[in-house]
Design an enzyme around this catalytic site. Structure first.
Site, PDB file in Angstrom:
ATOM      1  N   GLY A 299     -11.875 154.063 -20.386  1.00 36.86           N
ATOM      2  CA  GLY A 299     -11.898 152.930 -21.297  1.00 36.86           C
ATOM      3  C   GLY A 299     -10.692 152.027 -21.141  1.00 36.86           C
ATOM      4  O   GLY A 299     -10.770 150.821 -21.383  1.00 36.86           O
TER       5      GLY A 299
ATOM      6  N   ALA B 201     -10.870 157.036 -23.332  1.00 35.76           N
ATOM      7  CA  ALA B 201     -11.447 157.354 -24.637  1.00 35.76           C
ATOM      8  C   ALA B 201     -10.825 158.632 -25.197  1.00 35.76           C
ATOM      9  O   ALA B 201     -10.159 159.392 -24.484  1.00 35.76           O
ATOM     10  CB  ALA B 201     -12.959 157.523 -24.510  1.00 35.76           C
TER      11      ALA B 201
ATOM     12  N   GLU C 104     -11.561 149.810 -18.322  1.00 34.45           N
ATOM     13  CA  GLU C 104     -12.596 148.886 -18.793  1.00 34.45           C
ATOM     14  C   GLU C 104     -11.996 147.794 -19.683  1.00 34.45           C
ATOM     15  O   GLU C 104     -12.440 146.644 -19.656  1.00 34.45           O
ATOM     16  CB  GLU C 104     -13.676 149.660 -19.541  1.00 34.45           C
ATOM     17  CG  GLU C 104     -14.533 150.503 -18.606  1.00 34.45           C
ATOM     18  CD  GLU C 104     -15.464 151.452 -19.352  1.00 34.45           C
ATOM     19  OE1 GLU C 104     -16.685 151.333 -19.161  1.00 34.45           O
ATOM     20  OE2 GLU C 104     -14.961 152.301 -20.123  1.00 34.45           O
TER      21      GLU C 104
ATOM     22  N   GLU D 283     -15.070 158.835 -15.471  1.00 37.07           N
ATOM     23  CA  GLU D 283     -16.114 159.394 -16.336  1.00 37.07           C
ATOM     24  C   GLU D 283     -17.048 160.352 -15.616  1.00 37.07           C
ATOM     25  O   GLU D 283     -17.573 161.292 -16.215  1.00 37.07           O
ATOM     26  CB  GLU D 283     -16.938 158.250 -16.961  1.00 37.07           C
ATOM     27  CG  GLU D 283     -16.202 157.423 -17.994  1.00 37.07           C
ATOM     28  CD  GLU D 283     -15.425 156.271 -17.395  1.00 37.07           C
ATOM     29  OE1 GLU D 283     -14.954 155.412 -18.171  1.00 37.07           O
ATOM     30  OE2 GLU D 283     -15.278 156.221 -16.147  1.00 37.07           O
TER      31      GLU D 283
END
Length: 255
Positions: free
Chosen positions: A106, A61, A109, A129
């Site tokens: 991300g 992110a 993911e 994270e």
């Protein structure tokens, strides 16, 4: 635009394009959702490759953007974040992630949203994270555990550590490791082969597997049964069985 959809030979490539690290900011997330939905709708797209380029898949992110968000802002955004990734996971066609370099947070993911993952020897994957005082928020706690099992997923999520391609393969986090300069070529070849297959049967297979993983076995069997019977109404089923009887297995052409 930070994401592009390029179509050739029935394969749609969802190409991340936000140098230098393909950080997944809000605009990129929204664009990803838009193009994933377009890929599902378009009849000329029969399989999909997710690709970040030769050097990096997606490093995660946009931390600077997230740092500026307070609790209220993230409450309002969290669903949109998940929805963008879910749109990729629900592309009703075979999807392969072509992973080079970093696929972190991300980025990892996003790779988890694919049906199959081909990684370069230079790939590094992880869910870091926890090192920010957070947990994965774009599906990582759910899709990673379903893919590699809860204890392996917890190790990656609890520690935030990065794994190289060989360990990712051993964990089941990726499905194939190839030289970095062959990642996209091999991913495109995987997708192109499936793009020649029976589109509705492939959709049925994907939905049956995915639904079964999300529910109890009886519900999963009901979904499988309904799709299996329903495919007997398709031209592809007629073509496939006729070819098998007349020419032998594996020779049917579905386009």
């Amino acid at each position: 635009m930070t994401v592009h959809l390029e179509v050739a030979e029935g394969v749609g490539t969802l190409r991340l394009d936000r140098p230098p690290m393909n950080a997944l900011d809000v605009a990129t997330q929204d664009r990803l959702k838009e193009l994933a939905e377009e890929a599902t709708r378009r009849e000329d797209v029969r399989a999909v490759v997710i690709y970040g380029g030769e050097k990096v898949f997606a490093a995660g992110a946009d931390i600077k953007e997230m740092q500026a968000m307070d609790h209220t802002a993230m409450v309002l955004r969290a669903r949109g974040l998940q929805d963008s990734f879910t749109a990729v996971a629900r592309i009703a066609k075979p999807v392969v992630a072509a992973v080079t370099g970093y696929a972190l947070g991300g980025g990892c993911e996003l790779a988890l949203c694919a049906d199959y993952r081909i990684a370069g020897e230079n790939a590094k994957l992880g869910q870091p994270e926890i090192l920010l005082g957070l947990i994965p928020g774009a599906g990582g706690t759910q899709r990673l555990a379903r893919l590699v099992g809860p204890s392996k997923a917890k190790d990656l999520i609890f520690t935030g550590r990065q794994v190289k391609a060989d360990e990712a393969l051993a964990l089941g986090l990726v499905d194939r490791v190839v030289p970095a300069d062959e990642v996209y070529t091999q991913a495109h070849a995987w997708a192109a082969k499936l793009a020649q297959g029976p589109a509705l049967a492939l959709r049925a297979a994907k939905e049956s597997v995915d639904t079964g993983l999300e529910t109890d076995i009886d519900t999963g069997l009901a979904v499988e049964r309904n799709w299996f019977a329903g495919l007997f109404a398709t031209e592809d089923r007629e073509r496939g069985m006729r070819s098998f009887v007349e020419e032998g297995p594996g020779k049917a052409k579905f386009l």
